[in-house]
Write an enzyme that holds these catalytic residues in place. Structure first.
Site, PDB file in Angstrom:
ATOM      1  N   TYR A 182      66.306 -10.116 -17.377  1.00  0.00           N
ATOM      2  CA  TYR A 182      65.493  -8.933 -17.675  1.00  0.00           C
ATOM      3  C   TYR A 182      65.567  -7.935 -16.512  1.00  0.00           C
ATOM      4  O   TYR A 182      66.227  -6.935 -16.590  1.00  0.00           O
ATOM      5  CB  TYR A 182      64.050  -9.327 -17.991  1.00  0.00           C
ATOM      6  CG  TYR A 182      63.233  -8.152 -18.490  1.00  0.00           C
ATOM      7  CD1 TYR A 182      63.380  -7.716 -19.801  1.00  0.00           C
ATOM      8  CD2 TYR A 182      62.358  -7.463 -17.665  1.00  0.00           C
ATOM      9  CE1 TYR A 182      62.666  -6.620 -20.281  1.00  0.00           C
ATOM     10  CE2 TYR A 182      61.634  -6.370 -18.127  1.00  0.00           C
ATOM     11  CZ  TYR A 182      61.795  -5.961 -19.430  1.00  0.00           C
ATOM     12  OH  TYR A 182      61.085  -4.867 -19.903  1.00  0.00           O
TER      13      TYR A 182
ATOM     14  N   HIS B 219      60.334  -3.758 -32.426  1.00  0.00           N
ATOM     15  CA  HIS B 219      60.821  -4.156 -31.104  1.00  0.00           C
ATOM     16  C   HIS B 219      60.711  -5.660 -30.869  1.00  0.00           C
ATOM     17  O   HIS B 219      61.327  -6.192 -29.962  1.00  0.00           O
ATOM     18  CB  HIS B 219      60.051  -3.404 -30.027  1.00  0.00           C
ATOM     19  CG  HIS B 219      60.730  -3.364 -28.694  1.00  0.00           C
ATOM     20  ND1 HIS B 219      61.972  -2.793 -28.513  1.00  0.00           N
ATOM     21  CD2 HIS B 219      60.357  -3.836 -27.480  1.00  0.00           C
ATOM     22  CE1 HIS B 219      62.330  -2.908 -27.244  1.00  0.00           C
ATOM     23  NE2 HIS B 219      61.364  -3.531 -26.599  1.00  0.00           N
TER      24      HIS B 219
ATOM     25  N   ASP C  36      61.837   0.018 -34.942  1.00  0.00           N
ATOM     26  CA  ASP C  36      61.592  -0.113 -33.508  1.00  0.00           C
ATOM     27  C   ASP C  36      61.267   1.272 -32.948  1.00  0.00           C
ATOM     28  O   ASP C  36      62.157   2.094 -32.736  1.00  0.00           O
ATOM     29  CB  ASP C  36      62.817  -0.702 -32.805  1.00  0.00           C
ATOM     30  CG  ASP C  36      62.542  -1.012 -31.331  1.00  0.00           C
ATOM     31  OD1 ASP C  36      61.486  -0.588 -30.822  1.00  0.00           O
ATOM     32  OD2 ASP C  36      63.393  -1.663 -30.702  1.00  0.00           O
TER      33      ASP C  36
ATOM     34  N   SER D 269      65.557  -5.404 -24.792  1.00  0.00           N
ATOM     35  CA  SER D 269      64.892  -4.201 -24.316  1.00  0.00           C
ATOM     36  C   SER D 269      65.535  -3.757 -23.003  1.00  0.00           C
ATOM     37  O   SER D 269      66.721  -3.422 -22.986  1.00  0.00           O
ATOM     38  CB  SER D 269      63.389  -4.474 -24.170  1.00  0.00           C
ATOM     39  OG  SER D 269      62.668  -3.275 -24.033  1.00  0.00           O
TER      40      SER D 269
END
Length: 732
Positions: free
Chosen positions: A494, A701, A662, A575
């Protein structure tokens, strides 16, 4: 309650899988290139030939999406293993799941999922050992499970619950109010609610919430308009939304967003004001007990600069307790007296720890704080005196993380849920009124799967050197074995927004390990919050390349130390992690065998123009500023796609996933990136690996996604790895 059991069969030896399955060369749809779409930005000539894909409603965009799904769906679902993977995954998912109990008024509440329910059900009990009843079941609202309960807030006396519903995964919420005793709803529905909490006044008559003004076109999550001009309203129970009172607005600052909190004493409304995703200002307004709220409130600043984080904890009269990183990169607890709020008068109650990061603090049992630290990516839970900060207790934890806690200043008991890579969840209860008693386990989730035992797996934390010699921690999980042989490996990352990637349980990871006798690797990249704000700063703005370097060096470490090989190594991120995957396959395609980029931010020159993207400038920088633009241009996935000119430049097999509703990261990012990638590899003799785009419908999302959709998405991912990675056994 009986639990369905899934069988882990003896692994099948498929020696043919030692060589990658032969995948026919894919003929990609040709996306129109609008060569007239060219502009000068900060003296850079930028072509944006796929800008037309930014319009989700155009017939041309719809045709593009359909054409992509007509390739990706058969590639995945017609694989002979898709059904077997889906069946195994469904069995693996089918175990009871529980949330932490919450004490609200005369009842306890907790979330429960019997196993495969699309949405968890909120249960109600009069006592912890008493009979349970369904208080709210989101599954009754939509047959396909796409309406989710996304937030809830109980009134002070527990007689009402305000709650938000999301449809098809959108961030938009519709707010309703439910009576606790009767389990029935009031008629009013509050709409245009987004990025807002619900904060009740202590008289139980109503609550504050943030809403956006009406906008042209749709507001169902499939639109791309910027979210601006949020205002704070007060809603009175039983009245229509049209009668709500607008209490706070900042018309000169349309990007500002507000979170409101009624103080524990009920005399103050505390406003946390943000315009990005870090650093907030503090304002407050006086609330007069017994006085109706019928006009705008007079707000007063306490902190009027965006330079640090401030989270309200509790208060004693005018003395407010906040968790902050102001002057404390690893966070501290301070007291700010609203009657004397100058910074030089602030008092530190819990000072910053030299190394450990103070993640959160919660006031319980009138005069105690429960605090949670992050110590080398492992949670530490403690209790302290509210007024002095003195340590009074430690809660023993294994390597893992606290994924939920409930408690209140007016109650002596707390509940907390612990999870780790191999532990789905253990829920503890502790009562401060009984200090001699240890926390007791009230629920422990067990997978109850044949052949699975935590004792058969190892969890190790290693530290490896990044490109600039910074030590980066990484957890590696695999089955115990005597010899060290390369195995299929899933590397997940991430690295952004001060978010810490903590040890927690995930079905995808367990499925990967068991199906392929695989290895999981979770590096804690810079940009996250694992080591405080300095770790975050080390991976944002003009340091963002550090995040990509950290991830690439993790791949190098895993191959150099014989955990895996390039052909066995898959990377995954969602993301901001999708951006990570997109940037890394551009920069180092030679490192990875397969890549999955979920709902990623791929156009770094225009991300700030859609929905809530402008709030991300605190991490990425603003494309409107020349220095940031130049830096973003160098790594933006969309703008750095290359034609493979030799075998080392071949892109790994890549699956790009997004969803039509999203409205956090608009699907346009994935659509444009996929079009650019496919065009770049279309005529390259060196590109044989597939580049696929899968667009899901009635999904967003990720939040609130129904179980069936989640299972199918993970099935797609595992099937993709099965078809594109070098694996020597498949256990179905």
């Amino acid at each position: 309650m009986s639990r369905p059991r899934a069988t882990f069969n003896v692994p099948t030896d498929i020696s043919s899988a030692l060589v990658l399955d032969t995948i026919p060369r894919i003929m990609y749809p040709e996306a129109r290139k609008d060569t007239t779409m060219e502009e000068m930005l900060h003296d850079y000539r930028v072509r944006d030939v796929y800008r037309w894909l930014e319009n989700p409603d155009s017939a041309e965009t719809v045709r593009f999406v359909n054409a992509q799904n007509q390739i990706s769906k058969p590639f995945l679902e017609k694989c002979e293993d898709w059904e077997g993977i889906n069946t195994k995954l469904t069995n693996l998912w089918n175990y009871p799941k529980y949330g932490c109990p919450m004490h609200e008024g005369n009842y306890y509440y907790y979330f429960k999922n019997t196993g495969l329910q699309n949405q968890s059900v909120l249960m109600q009990q009069e006592t912890l050992n008493g009979p349970e009843v369904e208080f709210f079941d989101p599954n009754s609202l939509a047959a396909d499970g796409t309406t989710a309960l996304t937030q809830k807030s109980f009134s002070e006396d527990g007689s009402f619950m305000a709650y938000g519903l999301s449809e098809s995964g959108s961030d938009w919420n519709k707010v309703r109010i439910r009576r606790a005793k009767e389990r029935t709803d009031f008629p009013e529905i509050l709409e245009k609610v987004k990025f807002s909490n619900l904060s009740w006044t202590k008289d139980n008559k109503g609550f504050f919430y943030g809403r956006y003004p009406d906008q042209d076109g749709k507001t169902d999550g499939s639109e791309t308009q910027q979210n601006e001009n949020q205002k704070l309203y007060y809603h009175r129970v039983g009245e229509s939304q049209a009668q709500d009172t607008m209490v706070v607005e900042f018309t000169e600052n349309p990007s500002w967003r507000m979170q409101s909190e009624v103080s524990d004493c009920g005399k103050y409304l505390i406003l946390s004001i943000s315009h990005t995703v870090r650093d907030n200002m503090l304002y407050y307004a006086d609330l007069e007990p017994g006085q109706e709220i019928t006009e705008k409130l007079k707000v007063k600043p306490i902190v009027d600069k965006f330079e640090a984080d401030y989270d309200y904890i509790t208060n004693e009269d005018s003395k407010m307790y906040f968790l902050t990183n102001k002057g404390a990169p690893n966070y501290r607890v301070v007291v700010i007296d609203f009657e004397n709020p100058a910074e030089e008068n602030w008092q530190t109650v819990i000072p910053e720890h030299e190394k450990d990061v103070l993640e959160w603090a919660k006031c319980v049992d009138q005069d105690k704080l429960v605090v949670c630290y992050n110590r080398d990516v492992k949670n530490v839970l403690q209790s302290c005196e509210l007024k002095t900060g003195k340590l009074i207790g430690q809660f023993g934890l294994d390597i893992g993380s606290i994924i939920a806690i409930s408690g209140d200043k007016k109650y002596s008991e707390i509940f907390y849920s612990f999870s780790s890579f191999l532990t789905p969840g253990i829920i503890y209860q502790y009562d401060f009124a009984k200090p001699v008693e240890k926390p007791k386990i009230i629920r422990e989730t067990s997978l109850n799967l044949d052949g699975f035992s935590r004792d058969n797996y190892s969890v190790e934390q290693v530290f490896y050197k990044s490109k600039d010699d910074t030590n980066i921690p990484m957890f590696i999980i695999q089955k115990k074995r005597d010899d060290v042989v390369p195995r299929p490996c899933l590397l997940y990352g991430y690295g952004g927004f001060n978010h810490s990637l903590m040890p927690s349980f995930g079905i995808t990871g367990l499925m990967f390990m068991d199906t392929f006798d695989g290895v999981l690797a979770y590096p804690n990249l810079r940009g996250g919050g694992e080591y405080g704000i300095e770790w975050h700063n080390g991976g944002r703005l003009l340091n963002k390349q550090n995040v990509f370097d950290d991830f690439q060096e993790a791949a190098e470490y895993l191959t150099a130390n014989n955990y895996t090989t390039k052909d066995q190594l898959a990377i995954q991120g969602a993301s901001n992690g999708g951006l990570l995957v997109g940037a890394c396959i551009n920069q180092r395609p030679d490192l990875f065998g397969a890549a999955v980029a979920q709902v990623g931010v791929m156009d770094m020159l225009r991300f700030h123009k859609f929905t809530i993207g402008h709030a991300w400038c605190s991490d990425y920088g603003s494309p409107e500023e020349r220095q940031h633009f130049a830096y973003l241009y160098k790594y933006s996935p969309l703008h750095n796609v290359q034609i493979p000119l030799n075998p080392t430049q071949e892109y790994p097999s890549t699956l790009i996933l997004t969803a039509d509703h999203d409205d956090r990261v608009s699907p346009l990012h994935s659509l444009k990136f996929a079009a650019a990638l496919q065009e770049a590899v279309r005529h390259s003799e060196y590109q044989n690996n597939p580049i696929l785009l899968r667009v899901y419908t009635k999904a967003g999302h990720g939040g609130g996604k129904p179980t069936k959709m989640r299972i199918n998405e993970v099935t797609d991912i595992i099937t993709f790895f099965r078809k594109t990675l070098k694996v020597d056994c498949v256990n179905l």
